[in-house]
Design a protein around this motif. Structure first.
Motif: not given
Length: 249
Positions: A83, A100, A102, A112, A141, A155, A157
């Motif tokens: 990430d 949040i 990854v 996620l 994201p 959310i 992504v």
């Protein structure tokens, strides 16, 4: 180097004074145990340090006092944080942010994940998606908002922005999260970039996503309408600055 403090901090309502709240999150402990290199190098992150602030003053006290404590959310050897940086966002409307991230699995690729505070004030994994299912497969994201106007935070992504180029949007909730809408082909990342392009903006008519077409020639706006997400061309893509201008309305 990637892994700086919080990528973006989004308060979805005015934050009240809380007895305990996450104030920051940061990736550290670089590792090469998952050498995918999609973000420009073979280094990912094995740990996330989360700082929590707690009120120590007595109820009704004239002056409030606080203390802070840091926690290390260290992943097992089969996982890394793949990430750019953790993202803090209030997903459940309680005035306190969740985190949040990854995560990528050695054999199953990316997922996620959302971390937040348990009842005892200790940060822990709260929600997650399925892993993509194959090593060296990633997701990027986009952002969070109540995209469809149902009162629940969503959310967004992009699943495999270099291959599938598929936008997934899911409602936040504790436990395993599943998408309720899909749009393709769109993207927000090119192999080797150490940043994610686009995001979420609100220019006065509700939240909309800024993404790119599959060929990186057009900037797109994506918003909810007629029971699904719809994309329209906003402007030609002319580099990173043109995307920043789109986000700024």
């Amino acid at each position: 180097m990637r892994g700086g403090l919080v990528a973006w901090l989004l308060w979805l309502m005015a934050a009240p004074l809380c007895a305990q709240v996450i104030t920051s999150a940061e990736y550290n402990e670089p590792t090469t145990r998952y050498a995918h290199g999609v973000l420009g190098d073979a280094v990912e992150w094995g740990n996330m340090t989360v700082t929590v602030r707690r009120e120590t003053s007595q109820p009704g006290a004239v002056f409030q006092t606080w203390t802070t404590q840091s926690y290390h959310l260290r992943l097992p050897e089969v996982l890394v944080y793949e990430d750019t940086a953790p993202r803090l966002a209030d997903l459940d409307g309680d005035g306190r942010p969740e985190i949040i991230v990854v995560e990528s699995h050695r054999d199953k690729g990316a997922r996620l994940a959302v971390y937040g505070l348990k009842d005892d004030g200790v940060p822990a994994l709260l929600a997650w998606t399925s892993f993509i299912g194959q090593r060296n497969r990633w997701m990027a994201p986009v952002g969070v908002a109540d995209f469809d106007g149902d009162g629940t935070i969503d959310i967004a992504v992009v699943d495999r922005p270099h291959l599938a180029r598929r936008l997934f949007v899911m409602r936040y909730g504790i436990g395993k999260m599943k998408s309720f809408a899909i749009l393709e082909p769109v993207t927000n990342h090119r192999i080797g970039d150490d940043y994610i392009s686009g995001g979420v903006r609100n220019c006065g008519a509700g939240p909309e996503m800024i993404l790119l077409d599959a060929g990186w020639t057009q900037i797109l706006t994506v918003r909810w309408g007629d029971g699904g997400f719809q994309a329209r061309v906003l402007a030609p893509y002319e580099g990173r600055e043109s995307v920043a201008q789109a986000l700024a309305c």
